[in-house]
Design an enzyme around this catalytic site. Structure first.
Site, mmCIF file in Angstrom:
data_model
loop_
_atom_site.group_PDB
_atom_site.id
_atom_site.type_symbol
_atom_site.label_atom_id
_atom_site.label_comp_id
_atom_site.label_asym_id
_atom_site.label_seq_id
_atom_site.Cartn_x
_atom_site.Cartn_y
_atom_site.Cartn_z
ATOM 1 C CG ASP A 13 23.834 18.544 28.609
ATOM 2 O OD1 ASP A 13 24.390 19.458 29.224
ATOM 3 O OD2 ASP A 13 23.733 18.504 27.369
ATOM 4 C CE LYS A 16 29.302 16.673 33.568
ATOM 5 N NZ LYS A 16 28.307 16.483 32.509
ATOM 6 N N GLY A 40 27.246 23.823 31.894
ATOM 7 C CA GLY A 40 26.181 24.451 32.672
ATOM 8 C C GLY A 40 25.713 23.430 33.690
ATOM 9 C CG HIS A 41 28.133 21.419 35.979
ATOM 10 N ND1 HIS A 41 29.362 21.082 36.458
ATOM 11 C CD2 HIS A 41 28.073 20.918 34.721
ATOM 12 C CE1 HIS A 41 30.027 20.400 35.512
ATOM 13 N NE2 HIS A 41 29.256 20.296 34.461
ATOM 14 C CD GLN A 225 32.416 20.350 28.580
ATOM 15 O OE1 GLN A 225 33.557 20.176 28.963
ATOM 16 N NE2 GLN A 225 31.733 21.434 28.856
ATOM 17 C CB THR A 240 34.284 19.640 24.345
ATOM 18 O OG1 THR A 240 34.608 20.992 24.677
ATOM 19 C CG2 THR A 240 34.827 18.689 25.397
ATOM 20 N NE ARG A 304 23.694 24.306 21.290
ATOM 21 C CZ ARG A 304 24.821 23.737 20.917
ATOM 22 N NH1 ARG A 304 25.084 23.532 19.634
ATOM 23 N NH2 ARG A 304 25.718 23.353 21.804
ATOM 24 C CG ASP A 334 12.417 11.951 37.698
ATOM 25 O OD1 ASP A 334 13.638 11.682 37.668
ATOM 26 O OD2 ASP A 334 11.954 13.089 37.445
HETATM 27 P P1 IMP Z 1 32.407 23.310 22.518
HETATM 28 O O1 IMP Z 1 32.808 22.652 23.781
HETATM 29 O O2 IMP Z 1 31.626 24.566 22.703
HETATM 30 O O3 IMP Z 1 33.559 23.489 21.570
HETATM 31 O O4 IMP Z 1 31.380 22.320 21.748
HETATM 32 C C1 IMP Z 1 31.794 21.074 21.197
HETATM 33 C C2 IMP Z 1 30.701 20.026 21.356
HETATM 34 O O5 IMP Z 1 30.530 19.724 22.727
HETATM 35 C C3 IMP Z 1 29.326 20.476 20.878
HETATM 36 O O6 IMP Z 1 28.643 19.352 20.364
HETATM 37 C C4 IMP Z 1 28.637 20.945 22.135
HETATM 38 O O7 IMP Z 1 27.236 20.888 22.043
HETATM 39 C C5 IMP Z 1 29.179 19.939 23.118
HETATM 40 N N1 IMP Z 1 29.205 20.453 24.501
HETATM 41 C C6 IMP Z 1 30.073 21.328 25.019
HETATM 42 N N2 IMP Z 1 29.798 21.540 26.317
HETATM 43 C C7 IMP Z 1 28.739 20.778 26.612
HETATM 44 C C8 IMP Z 1 28.013 20.540 27.818
HETATM 45 O O8 IMP Z 1 28.304 21.073 28.895
HETATM 46 N N3 IMP Z 1 26.982 19.665 27.717
HETATM 47 C C9 IMP Z 1 26.673 19.020 26.548
HETATM 48 N N4 IMP Z 1 27.329 19.200 25.423
HETATM 49 C C10 IMP Z 1 28.355 20.075 25.446
#
Ligand code: IMP
Length: 430
Positions: A13, A16, A40-41, A225, A240, A304, A334
């Site tokens: 987050d 990117k 989620g970009h 990620q 992840t 979340r 900012d």
């Molecule tokens: P998973 O990738 O759904 O298995 O989640 C594993 C961990 O990575 C969890 O703590 C998620 O919140 C975190 N995570 C997975 N994708 C993202 C992302 O795009 N942004 C931030 N955290 C992520």
């Protein structure tokens, strides 16, 4: 033209998508190499906000090729919805500008079922996953029981493979997880339709990318990620299941490390984390909540609330070392306007000892107390500023301390979500 990898240097987050969208203007191809619909970009153009889960953030740039590499795990339903959404915003998506790897693994309904059921069973020791089936699909890939797009576009082969894999996965779902078995016919019929709809995009993307590079075209590899969520180098097991660092770009696309020239790291001007796991510079109480509201820190995939904390230069130095980050893009500076004091984490205290290196052992990290340096904040709005010298002195001092404490120069400064809210401090193509 260089080939660049853009990675997140924190826990995801970092912004990117926004940075890739900016740099994409200057490259020919943008390739995603890992992760899946957990990402989620977010990109804001002409007052429209688009959240991309699989498709590279270059898709919004005319004349660029977007590639979903073999290392990405694709949920075909989500991908098809994403394509429709992009088209509904007036952008082109067709077989000319989007390619999907025939070796990319497919997220199946049982992956999501297993992901959710496991998290529920784990209770307070859960990972806090996005529930998108990401861990189970990568697990199946390594266990050699995955289904790839090359399987999906061959109906007979797909039927045989799905039947045998589902039989085995259903045993696990019913006997270990205590949930109901999934039906073969339902999945088969649904996924055959997805295969037919996606067929035109499916190809050997490693060939596409290597050919492009041989022709002198430049490729931007878009990480998802962040480095601290990397399955090897992140805060395991709170990570992840893919290689979110720069190395993942090679594994996840079939392009050799010798072809990569630069690694750009994206870092938020503070730190956020979603899900469980250690986060030494986390801010508890009202200030953490205030920062969340100021920064709109809610997951773009799951909604979340994100945990918020101060910039952690110990963690940044570590992720920069692992990934040989050449320069940083700092986002959301900012958001910090209006804070009286701003802190930077410059060390950890563990059992009375001062640590200046990020511990690879998560158990140690869990018990680390942050050691902060405190700097003056600023009250001025930064969003419309066009160059570094117009920034308030304390904002400049803050950026200088980030460079000094991480040892990495700042190349890009992002001051807002839309394309023009940016200051380039260096031309990365020169
Ligand atoms: P998973 O990738 O759904 O298995 O989640 C594993 C961990 O990575 C969890 O703590 C998620 O919140 C975190 N995570 C997975 N994708 C993202 C992302 O795009 N942004 C931030 N955290 C992520």
């Amino acid at each position: 033209m260089p080939n660049i990898v853009v990675i997140g240097t924190q826990w995801g987050d970092e912004g990117k998508g926004r940075i890739v969208d900016l740099i994409a203007e200057r490259v020919d191809v943008v390739a995603r190499y890992q992760g899946g619909s957990n990402a989620g970009h977010t990109i804001v153009t002409n007052d429209k906000t688009l959240v991309l889960h699989h498709i590279p953030s270059g898709i919004l740039r005319e004349g660029k090729l977007s590639v979903i590499g073999n290392g990405v795990v694709v949920d075909p339903k989500v991908l098809l919805e994403e394509i429709e959404k992009i088209k509904s915003h007036g952008y082109r998506v067709d077989e000319e500008n989007l390619k999907l790897s025939d070796s990319a693994h497919i997220v199946m309904p049982y992956h999501k079922e297993i992901d959710l059921a496991r998290e529920e069973r784990m209770g307070s020791s859960k990972i806090g996953t996005t529930g998108r089936g990401i861990g189970p699909v990568y697990e199946d890939k390594a266990a050699r029981r995955g289904i790839r797009f090359s399987d999906l576009i061959n109906p007979e082969g797909f039927s045989v493979r799905l039947r045998s894999i589902l039989e085995e996965r259903n045993l696990y779902i019913t006997r270990v997880l205590g949930r109901s078995a999934l039906e073969f016919e339902k999945i088969y019929e649904e996924y055959i339709i997805y295969g037919n709809k996606l067929r035109m995009f499916i190809t050997d993307t490693s060939k596409v990318l290597n050919d492009a590079i041989s022709q002198g075209k430049s490729v931007l590899f878009e990480g998802a990620q962040g480095a601290l969520l990397d399955v090897d180098f992140g805060t395991y097991p709170y990570v992840t299941s893919s290689s979110a660092g720069a190395g993942g770009a090679c594994i996840g696309t079939g392009v050799s490390p010798t072809k990569i020239d630069l690694v750009m790291g994206v870092a938020k001007a503070y730190t956020t984390r979603v899900g469980e796991g250690p986060f030494p510079s986390e801010i508890s109480g009202d200030l953490g909540i205030r920062l969340r509201e100021l920064g709109g820190e809610y997951g773009s995939t799951t909604g979340r609330p994100r945990r918020c904390g101060w910039f952690d230069s110990v963690a940044l130095r570590y992720s920069s070392m692992i990934n040989a980050v050449s320069g940083l893009a700092i986002t959301k500076l900012d958001v910090l306007s209006s804070l009286d004091k701003i802190k930077i984490c410059v060390g950890y205290r563990y059992k009375g000892e001062l640590l200046t290196e990020f511990p690879s052992n998560t158990e140690i990290l869990k018990h680390c107390e942050p050691v902060y340096e405190e700097l003056d904040g600023w009250r001025e709005e930064l969003r419309d500023l066009k160059n570094l010298s117009s920034l308030p002195p304390s904002a400049r001092a803050y950026l200088e301390r980030i460079e000094e404490t991480t040892g990495v120069p700042i190349w890009i400064l992002s001051l807002g979500p839309s394309r023009e809210k940016v200051i380039f401090l260096r031309d990365i193509f020169s």
